[in-house]
Design a protein around this motif. Structure first.
Motif, PDB file in Angstrom:
ATOM      1  N   ILE A  34       0.826  -1.210   0.000  1.00 43.79           N
ATOM      2  CA  ILE A  34       0.000   0.000   0.000  1.00 43.79           C
ATOM      3  C   ILE A  34       0.859   1.258   0.000  1.00 43.79           C
ATOM      4  O   ILE A  34       0.518   2.254  -0.649  1.00 43.79           O
ATOM      5  CB  ILE A  34      -0.960  -0.018   1.209  1.00 43.79           C
ATOM      6  CG1 ILE A  34      -2.042  -1.075   0.986  1.00 43.79           C
ATOM      7  CG2 ILE A  34      -1.592   1.349   1.429  1.00 43.79           C
ATOM      8  CD1 ILE A  34      -3.032  -1.206   2.123  1.00 43.79           C
TER       9      ILE A  34
ATOM     10  N   GLU B 147      -9.811  -6.546   2.449  1.00 44.29           N
ATOM     11  CA  GLU B 147     -10.403  -5.283   2.887  1.00 44.29           C
ATOM     12  C   GLU B 147      -9.730  -4.067   2.258  1.00 44.29           C
ATOM     13  O   GLU B 147     -10.390  -3.088   1.916  1.00 44.29           O
ATOM     14  CB  GLU B 147     -10.327  -5.183   4.421  1.00 44.29           C
ATOM     15  CG  GLU B 147     -10.988  -3.943   4.998  1.00 44.29           C
ATOM     16  CD  GLU B 147     -10.954  -3.925   6.520  1.00 44.29           C
ATOM     17  OE1 GLU B 147     -11.326  -2.888   7.096  1.00 44.29           O
ATOM     18  OE2 GLU B 147     -10.567  -4.947   7.123  1.00 44.29           O
ATOM     19  N   GLU B 148      -8.419  -4.111   2.081  1.00 41.36           N
ATOM     20  CA  GLU B 148      -7.694  -2.936   1.617  1.00 41.36           C
ATOM     21  C   GLU B 148      -7.830  -2.689   0.116  1.00 41.36           C
ATOM     22  O   GLU B 148      -7.366  -1.664  -0.395  1.00 41.36           O
ATOM     23  CB  GLU B 148      -6.200  -3.070   1.952  1.00 41.36           C
ATOM     24  CG  GLU B 148      -5.881  -3.099   3.437  1.00 41.36           C
ATOM     25  CD  GLU B 148      -6.020  -4.484   4.053  1.00 41.36           C
ATOM     26  OE1 GLU B 148      -6.406  -5.424   3.313  1.00 41.36           O
ATOM     27  OE2 GLU B 148      -5.753  -4.637   5.261  1.00 41.36           O
TER      28      GLU B 148
ATOM     29  N   TYR C 143      -9.386   0.628  -1.034  1.00 38.49           N
ATOM     30  CA  TYR C 143      -8.485   1.770  -0.858  1.00 38.49           C
ATOM     31  C   TYR C 143      -7.422   1.794  -1.960  1.00 38.49           C
ATOM     32  O   TYR C 143      -7.112   2.856  -2.520  1.00 38.49           O
ATOM     33  CB  TYR C 143      -7.815   1.701   0.516  1.00 38.49           C
ATOM     34  CG  TYR C 143      -6.802   2.786   0.737  1.00 38.49           C
ATOM     35  CD1 TYR C 143      -7.198   4.079   1.079  1.00 38.49           C
ATOM     36  CD2 TYR C 143      -5.437   2.530   0.589  1.00 38.49           C
ATOM     37  CE1 TYR C 143      -6.264   5.090   1.265  1.00 38.49           C
ATOM     38  CE2 TYR C 143      -4.496   3.527   0.780  1.00 38.49           C
ATOM     39  CZ  TYR C 143      -4.918   4.806   1.121  1.00 38.49           C
ATOM     40  OH  TYR C 143      -3.994   5.799   1.285  1.00 38.49           O
ATOM     41  N   ILE C 144      -6.863   0.635  -2.282  1.00 35.50           N
ATOM     42  CA  ILE C 144      -5.827   0.564  -3.311  1.00 35.50           C
ATOM     43  C   ILE C 144      -6.352   1.066  -4.650  1.00 35.50           C
ATOM     44  O   ILE C 144      -5.683   1.822  -5.362  1.00 35.50           O
ATOM     45  CB  ILE C 144      -5.307  -0.883  -3.443  1.00 35.50           C
ATOM     46  CG1 ILE C 144      -4.474  -1.255  -2.214  1.00 35.50           C
ATOM     47  CG2 ILE C 144      -4.494  -1.077  -4.723  1.00 35.50           C
ATOM     48  CD1 ILE C 144      -4.113  -2.725  -2.142  1.00 35.50           C
TER      49      ILE C 144
END
Length: 273
Positions: free
Chosen positions: A126, A166-167, A170-171
């Motif tokens: 990230i 989950e991320e 956002y990515i």
């Protein structure tokens, strides 16, 4: 200004029916042949342990290698040579992340956009994605690698499982376009802050979700030889046209045509044809 294409170069074993061949691969590798023809101002940045692999690119003057302690390996098996939509994969799942510090001294001064090509979830932390977003240029992302995690071990390799996480939202946030297939689309849904979602479906064509949904037919090909890298070829062809301000529909039709030309021969797109 320069399009910067980032992701691993691989050593591959391709098995089609009873025929086996050793290849060079990776999305960035396949895409470089398309950009060489249709968007010549590009720079490819690859991570691997073998710097000699860059000699297989169409112009190794446009390639920079981030040397790591391993190289991605994939085994792509097509059990039915008459149906190359069906593929089984094994990978070594090399953990060789591309870090912000790896890129800082390699990037050109002026950048048109980034193409991000992970081959597994380890490739782009990230923090690296956040760094690339600070340039405020178009970002095009391939999704499949972010979803790949190891499953069962087979002779020092691993079968591949696709898993949402989950991320991911956002990515992907703020991307100009993300590229995935229908199975991946069903897995991750469509609640993402992206401008375009380009969804491929092998010989059944593709569709582009933007302000509207645009269906792109597959270009008929009676002589299918090698589909490895076809999706990467489509992605690069699409991006080249969008950066030249073509509409999503025009870019999709162009990408479908170029992908159909690629599958008529072994290896990457042959831009000298």
């Amino acid at each position: 200004m320069t399009l910067v294409v980032i992701g691993p170069v691989t050593k591959d074993l391709v098995v089609i029916g009873d025929e086996k061949s050793q290849r060079i691969g990776g999305a960035t590798y396949f895409q470089s042949f398309v950009f060489e023809k249709f968007y010549n101002d590009y720079l490819a940045i690859v991570n691997c342990s073998d710097e000699d692999l860059i000699n297989h690119f169409p112009d190794n003057g446009k390639i920079k290698a981030i040397l790591k302690d391993d190289t991605h390996f994939f085994e792509n098996t097509y059990p039915d040579k008459n149906n190359l939509d069906i593929r089984h994969q094994l990978s070594n799942f090399a953990s060789i992340p591309i870090l912000k510090g790896d890129l800082e001294n390699l990037l050109p001064e002026k950048i048109d956009g980034f193409v991000i090509n992970p081959l597994n979830r380890y490739d782009f932390p990230i923090e690296t994605i956040d760094f690339l977003k600070t340039f405020n240029v178009p970002i095009f992302m391939s999704i499949q690698g972010f979803l790949r995690v190891p499953k069962d071990k087979v002779n020092e390799r691993y079968t591949i499982k696709l898993s949402n996480f989950e991320e991911l939202s956002y990515i992907l946030s703020g991307a100009s376009a993300i590229f995935l297939d229908e199975a991946e689309k069903n897995m991750i849904g469509d609640d993402f802050d992206v401008d375009e979602m380009v969804i491929t479906n092998g010989s059944h064509g593709s569709r582009i979700v933007c302000d509207e949904e645009i269906k792109i037919g597959a270009v008929k090909c009676d002589d299918v030889v090698d589909t490895t890298g076809c999706g990467d070829t489509y992605m690069a062809a699409y991006i080249s046209q969008r950066l030249l301000l073509k509409s999503p529909e025009n870019a999709g039709n162009f990408a479908s045509e170029i992908a159909s030309q690629k599958i008529k021969n072994f290896g990457p797109y042959n831009f000298n044809r």
